[in-house]
Every structure is written in C-alpha cells, then in structure tokens.
Design a protein around this motif. Structure first.
Motif, PDB file in Angstrom:
ATOM      1  N   TYR A  61       0.838  -1.212   0.000  1.00 48.17           N
ATOM      2  CA  TYR A  61       0.000   0.000   0.000  1.00 48.17           C
ATOM      3  C   TYR A  61       0.868   1.254   0.000  1.00 48.17           C
ATOM      4  N   TYR A  64       2.558   1.659  -3.399  1.00 49.59           N
ATOM      5  CA  TYR A  64       1.636   1.981  -4.494  1.00 49.59           C
ATOM      6  C   TYR A  64       1.104   3.405  -4.387  1.00 49.59           C
ATOM      7  N   TYR A  65       0.665   3.805  -3.172  1.00 46.43           N
ATOM      8  CA  TYR A  65       0.003   5.095  -3.020  1.00 46.43           C
ATOM      9  C   TYR A  65       0.939   6.242  -2.654  1.00 46.43           C
ATOM     10  N   HIS A  66       1.990   5.955  -1.886  1.00 48.94           N
ATOM     11  CA  HIS A  66       2.818   7.042  -1.376  1.00 48.94           C
ATOM     12  C   HIS A  66       4.195   7.139  -2.028  1.00 48.94           C
ATOM     13  N   ALA A  68       5.092   5.381  -5.322  1.00 51.46           N
ATOM     14  CA  ALA A  68       4.914   5.456  -6.779  1.00 51.46           C
ATOM     15  C   ALA A  68       3.834   6.447  -7.190  1.00 51.46           C
ATOM     16  N   ASP A  69       2.980   6.865  -6.244  1.00 47.97           N
ATOM     17  CA  ASP A  69       1.850   7.764  -6.560  1.00 47.97           C
ATOM     18  C   ASP A  69       1.011   7.206  -7.707  1.00 47.97           C
ATOM     19  N   ALA A  70       0.828   5.900  -7.725  1.00 50.75           N
ATOM     20  CA  ALA A  70       0.084   5.270  -8.808  1.00 50.75           C
ATOM     21  C   ALA A  70      -1.419   5.281  -8.566  1.00 50.75           C
ATOM     22  N   GLY A  71      -1.830   5.472  -7.346  1.00 56.15           N
ATOM     23  CA  GLY A  71      -3.256   5.472  -7.032  1.00 56.15           C
ATOM     24  C   GLY A  71      -3.669   6.751  -6.335  1.00 56.15           C
ATOM     25  N   GLN A  72      -4.979   7.034  -6.336  1.00 51.72           N
ATOM     26  CA  GLN A  72      -5.502   8.232  -5.695  1.00 51.72           C
ATOM     27  C   GLN A  72      -5.781   7.967  -4.228  1.00 51.72           C
ATOM     28  N   GLU A  77      -9.579  11.037  -4.527  1.00 48.38           N
ATOM     29  CA  GLU A  77     -10.645  10.205  -5.083  1.00 48.38           C
ATOM     30  C   GLU A  77     -12.001  10.883  -4.901  1.00 48.38           C
TER      31      GLU A  77
END
Length: 212
Positions: A61, A64-66, A68-72, A77
């Motif tokens: 998590y 992915y989120y912090h 790579a900044d790949a998700g909102q 969101e």
C-alpha cells in the motif's frame, strides 16, 4: 511426515488441521494463578499468517500510493468523484450550482410583498427588521454566502442546511423568493436597533443584497 511444510499441507487435505490451528504441546510452564495454568503453545498459524499478510499489504500500500503515486488517496478520489458528479447535474433552474440572472425588484408592490413574506417566514431567525437573531444581520455589508441578488436568491431557494437555514424551494414561488431577496436588499444600511455583529466577508454596497 506431518512435521514438514509439505507434509502439513498434505495432512490438511486429509483432515489434519495442524497447518491452520497449530499443535498443542501441553508443556506446562509451571505458572499457575487463580486456577489458570500456562502452557508453552505457539500462536495459531492462521493468526500469524494473517499478521504477516497485514505487513505485506502495508508495504504494498505504501509503495503503491505514497512512493509510486500510482493510485488516488481518499481526498483526491473524493474530488474526482465530485467533478464527475457535477457533469451529471442538469444545468436548469433547479441546479444549485448555476446562478440565476435576476435583477432586484424595485416596485413598491413587490417590496411590500417581500416584506410580508419576510416578517412571516424569516423574522423568527433574522429579526423583524433583519437585525439578526439566530441568523445573521442582513442589513450590513457582510455576507456569509454572498450578497449579490442571485446569490441571495440561491440561499433562500436551496438553504444552508448545515447552518439551520431552511430551503424555501417548494414552499415559496420563484417570484416570492425574489421579492424577499429584493426586500432585504432594500434594507441595506438601514442600521436597525440591536443589530447583530457582522459575520462573513465584506462586499461593496452595490453587490449586497439579501438573505444568507
């Protein structure tokens, strides 16, 4: 055979749940209190597997989120969903996001009707002379939600539920709401007795109009 990992997996297939529940050693630690005896048993494997999973999940998590900044994240969101929702809102007279283009009514009959409506519906919160009670003072240059006539009309029509301002849509006709807004505009600078302290942002007198 069941002491190895593969053996435990095979054992699980034939009904031996040691892989999930663990093995009870029944090894007395010599500690006893209030009739409770302590045994040297490991945590159940299912609990440990779940704990290991949370560690792996947390690392994934974070990456992915912090990293790579790949998700909102939650706020981004939410903002995306609000933008998408705004595209689905019809831009008609009942759209709270679209201001009307009215001008203030100045005819004595309209202002008189607006005053009667104000005294009946608005005075309990704003005072008989709009000096402010539970609601804000409507005679000064300060506005919580905009003093331009169309912003005042919008506030009257749709209300501000979070602040106790009810929506008058469905209770008053469109012209009646405009009459109330126009009447309040006519009170600008009237300086009634016991006026409530200013609230909100100051606006030029030409823009100040009505109910917040």
């Amino acid at each position: 055979m069941h002491d190895t990992w593969s053996g435990k997996v095979l054992g699980l297939l034939v009904g031996d749940t040691a892989l999930v529940t663990g093995q009870y050693k029944e090894e007395d630690m010599g500690h006893e209190y209030d009739g409770i005896t302590e045994y040297d048993n490991d945590l159940p494997p299912w609990w440990k597997y779940g704990f290991y999973f949370t560690i792996v999940f947390a690392i994934g998590y974070m990456a992915y989120y912090h990293v790579a900044d790949a998700g909102q994240l939650q706020l981004a969101e939410y903002e995306t969903e609000m933008r998408q929702a705004s595209l689905m809102v019809s831009a008609d007279a009942d759209d709270p996001n679209k201001l009307t283009t009215y001008t203030a009514l100045t005819a004595p009959a309209d202002l008189s009707a607006g005053k009667a409506l104000f005294v009946t519906n608005c005075a309990p919160c704003h005072g008989a002379n709009a000096e402010g009670k539970v609601g804000p003072n409507l005679t000064d240059e300060y506005w919580l939600h905009g003093g331009e006539i169309n912003k005042v009309y919008k506030t009257i029509k749709f209300g501000i539920p979070s602040k106790g301002m009810v929506a008058w849509k469905g209770k008053l006709a469109g012209k009646q709401m405009l009459q109330v807004a126009s009447y309040i505009e006519s009170l600008q600078g009237s300086k009634p007795a016991n006026a409530k302290e200013p609230q909100g942002e100051k606006e030029a007198p030409a823009k100040t109009i009505a109910a917040r």
